[in-house]
Design an enzyme around this catalytic site. Structure first.
Site, PDB file in Angstrom:
ATOM      1  CB  SER A  25       3.267  -4.756   8.146  1.00 28.60           C
ATOM      2  OG  SER A  25       2.524  -5.101   6.990  1.00 28.60           O
ATOM      3  CD  GLN A  67      -2.357   1.417   2.781  1.00 25.17           C
ATOM      4  OE1 GLN A  67      -3.577   1.376   2.815  1.00 25.17           O
ATOM      5  NE2 GLN A  67      -1.613   1.533   3.875  1.00 25.17           N
ATOM      6  CB  SER A 122       4.662   0.604  13.484  1.00 23.45           C
ATOM      7  OG  SER A 122       3.358   0.234  13.909  1.00 23.45           O
ATOM      8  CG  HIS A 170      -0.479   4.550   7.147  1.00 20.33           C
ATOM      9  ND1 HIS A 170       0.189   4.193   8.295  1.00 20.33           N
ATOM     10  CD2 HIS A 170       0.263   4.064   6.119  1.00 20.33           C
ATOM     11  CE1 HIS A 170       1.288   3.532   7.979  1.00 20.33           C
ATOM     12  NE2 HIS A 170       1.357   3.435   6.665  1.00 20.33           N
ATOM     13  CE1 TYR A 188       5.143  -4.398  11.619  1.00 19.47           C
ATOM     14  CE2 TYR A 188       3.696  -3.307  13.191  1.00 19.47           C
ATOM     15  CZ  TYR A 188       4.398  -3.300  12.006  1.00 19.47           C
ATOM     16  OH  TYR A 188       4.371  -2.175  11.199  1.00 19.47           O
ATOM     17  CD  GLU A 228       0.124  -2.337  16.896  1.00 17.30           C
ATOM     18  OE1 GLU A 228       0.456  -2.941  17.939  1.00 17.30           O
ATOM     19  OE2 GLU A 228      -1.053  -2.091  16.595  1.00 17.30           O
TER      20      GLU A 228
END
Length: 322
Positions: free
Chosen positions: A86, A12, A127, A181, A151, A129
């Site tokens: 991811s 993406q 990220s 996103h 991750y 995360e």
């Protein structure tokens, strides 16, 4: 003409970034696996319309010699490292692969850059995360990391590797701590695309329900097309640095469902089923970013609304099903 090398170009973010750089007159290169070159229609669907404008290099981020060769051949002015395992849910199922791929790939790139082209500007895709179990809301560049998945752990390691190469070897390296996103190009395994694609299928009579985990988890959702512009802006700065990129608003999975189903003339409460198998072993309840530094230093601002994002994704999936 500037040259840019993108890892994860078929994803993406990579697809939107490649479009942006081509519009700016860059010579764009991408590292892809050989299987993608052998099956471009399926594995390169996001960049089908610009494939002829991009130069592809077969390589694997799990192999240092492979990374070294591509960098030696391209000698890019800018390198955007977006490739990673991811999908958070999958990282719980295969922690070893997630850690090995994400950490080693970043380390190989940085070390090869230091050896071959230390003048190259480097972007690392961090990220939200990494924050995980947050100790403050909203999160900024100085918020303590407390990742709750392999991750997230792998991204924290990549973040520190990037900063260490910046401080130790004067590599102009920046990390973008991007909050969630999304877009119509999001993978179907991610919760947002899972919702919008299933809304379209239910609307067309192809499915009867949607099974999800924690509906009360809150995320800061923005549009990937705007976020890749922030990546580019980071590498236009003379010094590398770290930036939070976010919309500054948090919405629950339940809210996302409500807006998505309502747009299709449906009531999410009639179709959404809470399924324990989709709960994480360690939940992350809320992620909300403060992009003030990016606005101040980069001049980057996020102007779309949450509703606009959801509706665009639903409309795209309705068209796809149709």
């Amino acid at each position: 003409m500037k040259k840019a090398l993108i890892t994860g170009i078929t994803g993406q973010d990579g697809s939107y970034l490649a479009e942006l750089l081509l519009e700016k007159g860059y010579e764009v290169h991408g590292i892809v696996r050989r299987v993608a070159l052998e099956d471009p229609e399926h594995r390169m669907w996001r960049i089908r319309h610009i494939r002829k404008d991009v130069r592809f290099h077969s390589g694997s981020l799990e192999s240092y010699p492979s990374v070294y060769k591509v960098l030696h051949d391209v000698l890019p002015d800018e390198c955007y490292h977006l490739a990673a395992q991811s999908f958070v849910s999958y990282s719980f199922e295969d922690e070893f692969s997630t850690l090995n791929t994400n950490i080693n790939g970043t380390h190989y790139l940085l070390d090869a850059l230091r050896s071959i082209c230390p003048q190259t500007r480097f972007y690392f895709a961090g990220s939200s995360e990494m924050f995980g179990k947050v100790n403050e809301v909203p999160q900024t560049e100085s918020t303590q990391f407390h990742p709750r998945s392999s991750y997230g752990i792998s991204k924290v390691a990549g973040f520190h590797l990037t900063r260490n190469y910046r401080e130790s070897y004067d590599i102009r390296a920046s990390s973008g701590i991007l909050f969630n996103h999304e877009s119509p190009r999001r993978g179907f395994e991610f919760v947002t695309r899972k919702i919008t694609s299933q809304v379209a299928r239910i609307k067309k009579g192809l499915a009867k329900d949607l099974r999800l985990g924690n509906l009360d988890a809150k995320r800061d959702w923005g549009h990937a097309q705007d976020y890749v512009n922030a990546m580019w802006l980071m590498l236009q700065q003379e010094q590398g640095d770290d930036y939070v990129i976010a919309s500054g608003e948090a919405h629950s999975v339940r809210e996302f469902c409500d807006v998505a189903f309502s747009h299709a003339g449906l009531d999410y409460r009639e179709f959404v089923v809470v399924d324990q198998q989709f709960f994480r072993p360690a939940e992350v309840e809320i992620l909300l970013g403060n992009p003030a530094k990016a606005t101040r230093v980069l001049g980057w601002e996020y102007k779309r609304t949450f509703r606009e994002l959801v509706l665009e994704m639903v409309d795209a999936d309705l068209a796809l099903v149709r």
